[in-house]
Design a protein around this motif. Sequence first.
Motif, PDB file in Angstrom:
ATOM      1  N   VAL A 148       0.864  -1.180   0.000  1.00 37.35           N
ATOM      2  CA  VAL A 148       0.000   0.000   0.000  1.00 37.35           C
ATOM      3  C   VAL A 148       0.900   1.229   0.000  1.00 37.35           C
ATOM      4  O   VAL A 148       1.809   1.345   0.829  1.00 37.35           O
ATOM      5  CB  VAL A 148      -0.929   0.025   1.231  1.00 37.35           C
ATOM      6  CG1 VAL A 148      -1.751   1.307   1.260  1.00 37.35           C
ATOM      7  CG2 VAL A 148      -1.840  -1.199   1.236  1.00 37.35           C
ATOM      8  N   GLY A 149       0.662   2.153  -0.913  1.00 39.66           N
ATOM      9  CA  GLY A 149       1.530   3.311  -1.076  1.00 39.66           C
ATOM     10  C   GLY A 149       1.302   4.396  -0.038  1.00 39.66           C
ATOM     11  O   GLY A 149       0.188   4.603   0.446  1.00 39.66           O
ATOM     12  N   LEU A 150       2.385   5.111   0.301  1.00 40.25           N
ATOM     13  CA  LEU A 150       2.331   6.283   1.171  1.00 40.25           C
ATOM     14  C   LEU A 150       2.998   7.423   0.412  1.00 40.25           C
ATOM     15  O   LEU A 150       4.223   7.542   0.379  1.00 40.25           O
ATOM     16  CB  LEU A 150       3.068   6.013   2.489  1.00 40.25           C
ATOM     17  CG  LEU A 150       2.468   4.952   3.413  1.00 40.25           C
ATOM     18  CD1 LEU A 150       3.435   4.639   4.546  1.00 40.25           C
ATOM     19  CD2 LEU A 150       1.137   5.423   3.973  1.00 40.25           C
ATOM     20  N   VAL A 177       1.896  -4.164   3.700  1.00 41.33           N
ATOM     21  CA  VAL A 177       3.244  -3.649   3.480  1.00 41.33           C
ATOM     22  C   VAL A 177       3.191  -2.177   3.082  1.00 41.33           C
ATOM     23  O   VAL A 177       2.504  -1.808   2.125  1.00 41.33           O
ATOM     24  CB  VAL A 177       3.959  -4.458   2.373  1.00 41.33           C
ATOM     25  CG1 VAL A 177       5.344  -3.886   2.111  1.00 41.33           C
ATOM     26  CG2 VAL A 177       4.057  -5.919   2.777  1.00 41.33           C
ATOM     27  N   ALA A 178       3.923  -1.337   3.804  1.00 45.38           N
ATOM     28  CA  ALA A 178       4.005   0.084   3.476  1.00 45.38           C
ATOM     29  C   ALA A 178       5.023   0.310   2.368  1.00 45.38           C
ATOM     30  O   ALA A 178       6.124  -0.255   2.390  1.00 45.38           O
ATOM     31  CB  ALA A 178       4.401   0.881   4.719  1.00 45.38           C
ATOM     32  N   VAL A 179       4.639   1.138   1.393  1.00 47.99           N
ATOM     33  CA  VAL A 179       5.560   1.513   0.316  1.00 47.99           C
ATOM     34  C   VAL A 179       5.679   3.035   0.304  1.00 47.99           C
ATOM     35  O   VAL A 179       4.920   3.727  -0.384  1.00 47.99           O
ATOM     36  CB  VAL A 179       5.077   1.011  -1.056  1.00 47.99           C
ATOM     37  CG1 VAL A 179       6.093   1.356  -2.140  1.00 47.99           C
ATOM     38  CG2 VAL A 179       4.825  -0.490  -1.030  1.00 47.99           C
ATOM     39  N   PRO A 180       6.596   3.603   1.097  1.00 47.36           N
ATOM     40  CA  PRO A 180       6.759   5.059   1.109  1.00 47.36           C
ATOM     41  C   PRO A 180       7.406   5.556  -0.172  1.00 47.36           C
ATOM     42  O   PRO A 180       8.341   4.938  -0.696  1.00 47.36           O
ATOM     43  CB  PRO A 180       7.661   5.304   2.316  1.00 47.36           C
ATOM     44  CG  PRO A 180       8.419   4.036   2.479  1.00 47.36           C
ATOM     45  CD  PRO A 180       7.515   2.936   2.026  1.00 47.36           C
ATOM     46  N   ILE A 181       6.874   6.649  -0.686  1.00 45.49           N
ATOM     47  CA  ILE A 181       7.423   7.266  -1.901  1.00 45.49           C
ATOM     48  C   ILE A 181       7.880   8.661  -1.487  1.00 45.49           C
ATOM     49  O   ILE A 181       7.069   9.535  -1.192  1.00 45.49           O
ATOM     50  CB  ILE A 181       6.374   7.330  -3.023  1.00 45.49           C
ATOM     51  CG1 ILE A 181       5.764   5.935  -3.247  1.00 45.49           C
ATOM     52  CG2 ILE A 181       6.997   7.843  -4.315  1.00 45.49           C
ATOM     53  CD1 ILE A 181       4.580   5.920  -4.192  1.00 45.49           C
ATOM     54  N   MET A 214       0.635  -1.947  -6.893  1.00 47.80           N
ATOM     55  CA  MET A 214      -0.213  -1.570  -5.765  1.00 47.80           C
ATOM     56  C   MET A 214      -1.600  -1.154  -6.251  1.00 47.80           C
ATOM     57  O   MET A 214      -1.755  -0.568  -7.336  1.00 47.80           O
ATOM     58  CB  MET A 214       0.432  -0.451  -4.943  1.00 47.80           C
ATOM     59  CG  MET A 214       0.485   0.905  -5.608  1.00 47.80           C
ATOM     60  SD  MET A 214       1.092   2.211  -4.525  1.00 47.80           S
ATOM     61  CE  MET A 214       2.754   1.681  -4.155  1.00 47.80           C
ATOM     62  N   THR A 215      -2.584  -1.473  -5.444  1.00 42.51           N
ATOM     63  CA  THR A 215      -3.972  -1.131  -5.779  1.00 42.51           C
ATOM     64  C   THR A 215      -4.500   0.025  -4.946  1.00 42.51           C
ATOM     65  O   THR A 215      -5.549   0.581  -5.276  1.00 42.51           O
ATOM     66  CB  THR A 215      -4.885  -2.344  -5.561  1.00 42.51           C
ATOM     67  OG1 THR A 215      -4.823  -2.752  -4.187  1.00 42.51           O
ATOM     68  CG2 THR A 215      -4.450  -3.514  -6.446  1.00 42.51           C
ATOM     69  N   ALA A 216      -3.783   0.381  -3.857  1.00 43.54           N
ATOM     70  CA  ALA A 216      -4.247   1.462  -2.979  1.00 43.54           C
ATOM     71  C   ALA A 216      -3.085   2.343  -2.574  1.00 43.54           C
ATOM     72  O   ALA A 216      -1.948   1.876  -2.418  1.00 43.54           O
ATOM     73  CB  ALA A 216      -4.924   0.882  -1.737  1.00 43.54           C
ATOM     74  N   ILE A 217      -3.382   3.643  -2.387  1.00 44.04           N
ATOM     75  CA  ILE A 217      -2.344   4.593  -1.999  1.00 44.04           C
ATOM     76  C   ILE A 217      -2.953   5.669  -1.106  1.00 44.04           C
ATOM     77  O   ILE A 217      -4.089   6.106  -1.325  1.00 44.04           O
ATOM     78  CB  ILE A 217      -1.686   5.226  -3.251  1.00 44.04           C
ATOM     79  CG1 ILE A 217      -0.457   6.047  -2.871  1.00 44.04           C
ATOM     80  CG2 ILE A 217      -2.669   6.085  -4.029  1.00 44.04           C
ATOM     81  CD1 ILE A 217       0.383   6.479  -4.082  1.00 44.04           C
ATOM     82  N   ILE A 218      -2.216   6.067  -0.062  1.00 47.96           N
ATOM     83  CA  ILE A 218      -2.594   7.202   0.777  1.00 47.96           C
ATOM     84  C   ILE A 218      -1.785   8.387   0.284  1.00 47.96           C
ATOM     85  O   ILE A 218      -0.551   8.298   0.157  1.00 47.96           O
ATOM     86  CB  ILE A 218      -2.318   6.923   2.264  1.00 47.96           C
ATOM     87  CG1 ILE A 218      -3.222   5.792   2.766  1.00 47.96           C
ATOM     88  CG2 ILE A 218      -2.580   8.179   3.090  1.00 47.96           C
ATOM     89  CD1 ILE A 218      -2.566   4.460   2.813  1.00 47.96           C
TER      90      ILE A 218
END
Length: 547
Positions: free
Chosen positions: A135-137, A158-162, A180-184
Motif C-alpha cells: 500500500v503506497g504512502l 506492506v508500506a511503500v513510502p514514496i 499496488m492497488t491502494a495509496i494514501i
Amino acid sequence: MDFDGLSIALAAAIAIVSLLAYLNKAEPDVHPALLEQQASVADIRKEGQSLLHRAKSIPLSSPLLTQPNATIRTLHDVWKAGLAIGASNTSMLYLLHNQGSYMVDTYAMVDRQISGFGSGLLKLTGLAPKTGVPVGLFTALSRECFIAQQALARFSLVAVPIHDLKNKALLVEVINQTKMTAIIVSQKALPLVLEALPECTSLKSIIVAGIYISPEQLKAASTHKAKLVKFAEVAYSGLENPVVPSAPEPQDVAMINFNTKSSSSKVLKGVVLTHANLVSAVAAFQANIPNGKRFTSKDRLISHFAVGDVLGTVLTASIVSVGGSIVFPTGLMKNVLHDAQASCPTVFASTPVILEKIQEALLLSYGEGFLFGRAYAAKLAMLKNGHITPSSLWDFFGLSDIRAKLGGKIRLVVTTADPIKPGTMDFFRAGAGVPAIKVYGHTETSGVATCRNIYDYSSTEHAGPPMGCCEIKLLDNAEHGYTGADQPFARGEILVRGPNVMRGYFTSTGAVSATLDSEGWFHTGEFGQLLDIGTLEVFGQTQMLRN
C-alpha cells in the motif's frame, strides 16, 4: 542563633558562587579513556579485508542485538508497548490547518484511529489481512501518515513510502513495479497522482489525507475506475465495522522502500525490509543511548526526515516503544523554529542541511552581540574539555535565546552522516548545550550502521563505531588503492552485516547478488576508513583522505 542580614547575604553569595562553579566545571562528562577504543575489534584480518569491528558492548562471541526486549518483535509490538505504558499519555502533536496551534492526541485516541483506518482500508479496497499486499504512502510525514503506517502493521500489510512528492516518473514506476492497488496521498500531491492514473492501471483506491476533494478530481478518478475518498471517511467506516487485527510475524515484510542511495544503477530498486530488520535497528539505537540519557515516556520527538527515510522510522519507533510522543511539523523550512517553540521537543532529528540553516538563522539574530560572543567562546572551551551543559552561567546570560528558540527542553540532536559544515555540530553542543550525534546507514541497513558516541565531542568528523545490531569491515579496492593494511588507517569499501540488513531488493535478484554476498555482507558502494579508536570515517565529496 540569630543571623544578621549581612551574614545571610554572604551565605547566599557563597552558595551562588559554589553553584556557578559547579555548573561551569571543567571536568569532562566521561573519562577520556572510555573514548580511546569504542569498538570490539577482531584479532585476525582476512586477506583483502580490514579487521572486523563491532559495538564495544557486543563482543565477537556474542549475538548481535535483535530486539529492544523480549516482547517487542515487530513494529506492531512497538505500538502496543507504548500504549501499555500509558493509554492517557500524549502520543502525537499536530498543527491545525492554517491556525498556528497544535492539537494533542493520546495513545488511546490514536489506537482507536489506527483500528478504524485499518478496518476501513480493508473494507474499501477488499484487501485481505496477512497477505503482505503493498500500500503506497505518497505524503509528507503527518498524523494521517503515522496512523496509516501503524494500521498497515496491525493488519500485516506492506508500506511503500514514496519520498519524492513532485516526481511523477518515480511515482509511476513504484506503483507499476509493486502493482499496488491502494495509496494514501496528501492533498498537495493529489493532482500528481491523478495525472499519473492513466499510466497506473493497477491503482484503484486513492485515499486523501486532506479535507477537500473537488468534483473535478472525483471525476478524473472515476474516469480511470478509481475510488477517491477522504482519509477521515475511511477511518469512520472502519470504526463502524471493525476488523479483528492480524498481527505480523518478525520475518514478515514491513516496508518496500525505494529511497535507496544507490545511484550507479538506472534501475529503481525497492529495498525489502522486514519487521525483524527494523526492530533490530530500534534495539541498537536505544542501546546506543547511555544510562541516564535513555528515552522515557516524557520524551518528545520532532523529526524533519521524509517518510521514505528509514532512520525517521527507527527514531519514531524508539520513542513510541517507551510511551513518548511524536510531533508532526508543518514541513515548511521557514517554520522549523516556530514548530519547535510551539511543541517543545526533547529530541530534535533533522538533516544536516536543516541544522545548517538553523545555525545560520540563529547566528544572524544573535551572533553579533558582544555577550553572545563571549558566552559562545566560553562554551566552546568547555566543549574542548569534554563538557556539555545547558545550565552554565553563560547559558543564563548569553545563550538563553538559543535554547529557547529550539523549544527550551531539547536534550538530544540527531542527524545523518551526510556532509555538514564545520562547526554546525559544535554549535548545538556548545550553543544549545545538548549532545549532537550522527548516524550512518543506508536504506538497505534499516537506516543505521554506526552512531557517534553521545560523549564524543571531538572535531574529527567520523560517524562513530558500529551499532549493536551489526558488524562492519572494509573490503580492499584495487582501483583506488585502498587496503585493510593501509597506514595509519585501514581503508576500503564499507561492508555491513547483521539482522538490520535487508531481505533483498523487490523483484530484482540480479541487484541483490551484486550487493548482498553469500555471507550476508551488504556492500555499500561507499568508501571509508577505520580510525584507531574503532570508529568509521566515510569519504564524502568534500572530505580529503588522510595520507
